[in-house]
Design an enzyme around this catalytic site. Structure first.
Site, PDB file in Angstrom:
ATOM      1  N   ASP A   1       0.214   7.826   2.259  1.00  0.00           N
ATOM      2  CA  ASP A   1      -0.250   7.213   3.845  1.00  0.00           C
ATOM      3  C   ASP A   1      -0.401   8.143   4.755  1.00  0.00           C
ATOM      4  OD1 ASP A   1      -0.114   5.321   4.681  1.00  0.00           O
ATOM      5  OD2 ASP A   1       2.095   4.640   4.529  1.00  0.00           O
TER       6      ASP A   1
ATOM      7  N   ASP B   1      -2.014  -3.982   3.488  1.00  0.00           N
ATOM      8  CA  ASP B   1      -0.792  -3.798   4.165  1.00  0.00           C
ATOM      9  C   ASP B   1      -0.771  -5.702   4.524  1.00  0.00           C
ATOM     10  OD1 ASP B   1       0.221  -1.730   4.731  1.00  0.00           O
ATOM     11  OD2 ASP B   1      -0.270  -1.768   6.567  1.00  0.00           O
TER      12      ASP B   1
HETATM   13  C1  GLA Z   1       2.023   1.447   6.249  1.00  0.00           C
HETATM   14  C2  GLA Z   1       2.115   1.420   4.948  1.00  0.00           C
HETATM   15  C3  GLA Z   1       2.835   0.433   4.445  1.00  0.00           C
HETATM   16  C4  GLA Z   1       4.305   1.038   4.660  1.00  0.00           C
HETATM   17  C5  GLA Z   1       4.135   1.655   6.111  1.00  0.00           C
HETATM   18  C6  GLA Z   1       5.124   2.236   6.936  1.00  0.00           C
HETATM   19  O1  GLA Z   1       1.249   0.935   7.252  1.00  0.00           O
HETATM   20  O2  GLA Z   1       0.769   0.554   4.569  1.00  0.00           O
HETATM   21  O3  GLA Z   1       2.795  -0.242   3.624  1.00  0.00           O
HETATM   22  O4  GLA Z   1       4.315   2.342   3.712  1.00  0.00           O
HETATM   23  O5  GLA Z   1       3.053   2.235   6.654  1.00  0.00           O
HETATM   24  O6  GLA Z   1       4.967   3.019   7.817  1.00  0.00           O
END
Ligand code: GLA
Length: 738
Positions: A487, A557
């Protein structure tokens, strides 16, 4: 495109005929010439031309304000010349492809044509991701050398043509063979001048939770700049520019797609010139780029992939999809179907612990899930997003048995074990930051700005890169994880590095990306069996550069099925379904609170790389049965989704419906997905015409055994009668029977 080369000629050809260079593969041609032994003139990029004799020359005459580099020829000016790699300070006042400052502070250079070389295959780009060829007979590369005799510096322009893909890759190298240091201020990988201005421009813009909106508008008399200075390619703008003839549509007309294989800051320029031409450029963003090239040094630019289609936008997408799936993505997962995963994030957020994971995993395994992914929250003191990034050690309070035993137990259930990292970041409240406050990106004068309560590590520093590599590698070795979600949840501010010398501070943005690529390359090499999925708060770094190291990306997301239709539709402009992480999530949806039927959430998610992101334990028995059946169904057809061809049929960004179909590589299976977003009192339903079928074959619809001709399904179409109520969908599977 069915057009084939006449005569007995090999598949790809790069030739020089007099002053004209021609690059083709029997379906597309790219042509330019050397004018006055010095200047490169762009002539053509489009459908294959068998024998180019120069019928489409631009008209030269003496125009007002035009400078004349050849004093004997007042008709010739670089300001009117369609160029291949324009500079500034010789009279082309349009956007230059590069700007170099010399030691005297001037920015005047004179690079002229020097020679060329033809290379079989496609050379790799040192330290950078790129499309590759497997073997010399798949691609051929032309390298043109330009030289500035005063500076003793060279520019090498690379053009690769592929036997099997209607794409040309371009990148450049700057080589300083002189004594003085040169400073690169602007650097485009590609510049191309199109005749006329009768085009539309299509780009993919958006934001967090609303990625890749399709933006089509007329090219008008100004410049359009598409860029990111955020430290990553960004959800706001994708490094992609698509030029289309005005009348071009999804399936008809000419389209030229430019996509940058790079994950950092970029700039793309679409500039209408005073003499009705359009210049398209793609390269580094000069706002955050600068590079000192010392004596004897070389700079390699990222590459741009240029795709030509004469069968509309879909033809272009098909080329990007197959090229990226087969010759950009790498590793064991390139040719393998991807596992159905369950990700813990929306089930637990930070409230994650061993017992809950194990009981959710048991449920997931029972329903057919193949990979259990522990998302954020698993490492020590990570109970909110305000702490602990950088401290990649298991949290024994949450996981008393340890993360290795969790991984082992999950494997015993028959699933793979996956784990989340955000390795480029550090929380101020972390042991790592306390130990190495100088490892973050920041200026020496000011307090750095926080975002999601975190700082960005300085990846220009090799020590930091080693730390990141080692932290991830340790966990992978210990847990034997088969999947990593990587990420990156903030953008870069305060560009400053304690590691870089004062005069190299402008190099930070690019060096950050080079550092990132070096870590990923090492991980790919040492953990070839691990499937990596990229993520940047969803699709914030969903670009061709990352796909080279990570063959799939969490597309957004936003897990709401209706929003996802639009996001995935836009994403499909460039990227194939196999790269698109898409999950079935809970209702009411956590981002928009919408309640959609499970079947529609599934139909949207199965149109990509299917996963689940909810607490399956909370579902009713009936819902669980449905999920089990859906996973079974997906497994039976996922090869078609992941390896097949994709055809967009109805654009949800425009109306109340979405539709698309997949056709398996062998043409035998067709999967058609139809979505009606809002219900309407008239229940109007019109036939949707499928694409990519064989008109002379017969296809059986699996759900009821009815048979239809390919011609009928494509020309008359098929009508769906969705159930009453909002957010309905229908998935049809057809098998070719003769
Ligand atoms: C980001 C990712 C999510 C999740 C969060 C965790 O927003 O896109 O899918 O993994 O971080 O903090």
């Amino acid at each position: 495109m069915k057009q084939k080369r006449k005569g007995n000629i090999s598949d790809m050809k790069i030739s020089k005929n007099g002053n004209i260079f021609s690059i083709d593969n029997g379906r597309v041609s790219y042509i330019f010439s050397v004018e006055k032994d010095k200047y490169l003139m762009h002539r053509y990029f489009g459908r294959y031309i068998n024998q180019y004799a120069g019928s489409a020359q631009p008209f030269f005459f003496d125009r007002g304000f035009c400078s004349n580099p050849d004093p004997e020829d007042k008709r010739f000016s670089l300001d009117t010349l369609p160029q291949e790699y324009p500079d500034m300070n010789q009279g082309d006042f349009r956007s230059p492809a590069y700007i170099i400052q010399t030691e005297d502070g001037c920015r005047v250079t004179r690079f002229f044509y020097k020679g060329y070389e033809i290379i079989h295959g496609k050379p790799g780009l040192e330290g950078l991701p790129s499309v590759y060829a497997e073997g010399e007979n798949e691609a051929e590369t032309l390298c043109i050398t330009l030289e500035d005799e005063c500076l003793q510096a060279q520019i090498r322009l690379y053009y690769t043509i592929f036997r099997d893909f209607d794409a040309i890759c371009r990148h450049v190298e700057f080589i300083n063979q002189g004594k003085q240091e040169i400073y690169m201020e602007r650097l485009m990988s590609t510049s191309m001048d199109f005749p006329g201005t009768d085009y539309d421009l299509l780009t993919l813009s958006g934001s967090h939770t609303s990625e890749k909106n399709i933006n089509r508008r007329a090219v008008s008399g100004d410049s359009v700049v598409i860029e990111s200075s955020r430290g990553c390619s960004s959800p706001q703008e994708n490094p992609c520019v698509i030029l289309m003839d005005k009348e071009s549509t999804e399936y008809q007309g000419q389209v030229w797609g430019f996509n940058y294989v790079y994950s950092g800051d970029f700039q793309a320029v679409v500039q209408t010139g005073q003499y009705q031409t359009v210049r398209v450029q793609m390269g580094m963003n000069p706002q955050t780029f600068g590079w000192r090239l010392g004596s004897g040094q070389k700079f390699v630019s990222p590459e741009t992939v240029m795709v030509y289609s004469c069968s509309g936008l879909n033809g272009m997408s098909q080329t990007f999809h197959s090229l990226y799936r087969k010759r950009l993505c790498r590793g064991v997962y390139r040719d393998k179907v991807r596992p159905v995963l369950l990700n813990s994030w929306e089930a637990f957020y930070f409230d994650i612990h061993e017992e809950a994971c194990l009981s959710l995993a048991a449920q997931a395994a029972d329903l057919g899930v193949e990979l259990f992914v522990v998302d954020d929250g698993w490492f020590v003191k990570r109970n909110t997003d305000r702490a602990a990034l950088g401290d990649w050690r298991e949290d024994r309070e949450k996981f008393p048995g340890g993360i290795c035993s969790l991984a082992e137990k999950i494997r015993e259930m028959g699933m793979g074990f996956g784990i989340w990292f955000e390795p480029e970041m550090v929380s101020p409240d972390s042991d790592l930051y306390r130990a190495h406050p100088d490892w973050i990106i920041r200026s020496s004068l000011y307090d750095p700005v926080l975002s999601r309560t975190q700082y960005v590590l300085d990846l220009s520093n090799p020590e930091v890169c080693d730390f990141i590599y080692q932290s991830v590698a340790d966990i992978l070795e210990k847990t034997k994880a088969s999947y990593v979600k990587w990420d990156m949840n903030r953008h870069i501010t305060d560009l400053g590095s304690a590691y870089l010398k004062e005069k190299c501070q402008r190099e930070l943005s690019h060096r950050y990306i080079l550092g990132l690529y070096s870590i990923l390359e090492r991980l790919n090499r040492n953990f070839p069996e691990v499937l990596f999925e990229g993520c940047s708060s969803g699709g914030g770094r969903y670009d061709a550069g990352m796909l080279y190291y990570m063959p799939q990306t969490w597309a957004s997301d936003n897990t709401d099925a209706v929003c996802r239709l639009k996001i995935q539709y836009g994403t499909s402009i460039l990227f194939p379904a196999i790269t698109m992480g898409s999950h079935v999530s809970d209702v009411p949806n956590h981002q928009v609170r919408r309640i959609t039927p499970l079947s529609t959430r599934f139909a949207a998610a199965m149109s990509g790389n299917l996963g689940y992101e909810l607490d399956l334990r909370k579902m009713s028995e009936e819902e669980k049965r449905e999920v089990k059946e859906e996973i079974r169904f997906y497994k039976s057809i996922r090869e078609v989704i992941q390896m097949g061809r994709f055809y967009r049929l109805k654009n949800p960004q425009r109306g109340n419906e979405a539709a698309w179909n997949f056709v398996s590589e062998d043409g035998r299976t067709v999967i058609y997905c139809y979505f009606r977003i809002l219900s309407d009192p008239l229940s109007l339903s019109f036939p949707v015409k499928l694409k990519g079928l064989d008109p002379d074959s017969v296809y059986r619809l699996e759900e009821n055994g009815l048979c239809y001709g390919g011609d009928e399904l494509m020309y008359a179409g098929i009508t769906s009668y969705p159930e009453k109520g909002d957010f309905s969908s229908h998935v049809y599977v057809f098998q070719k029977i003769k």
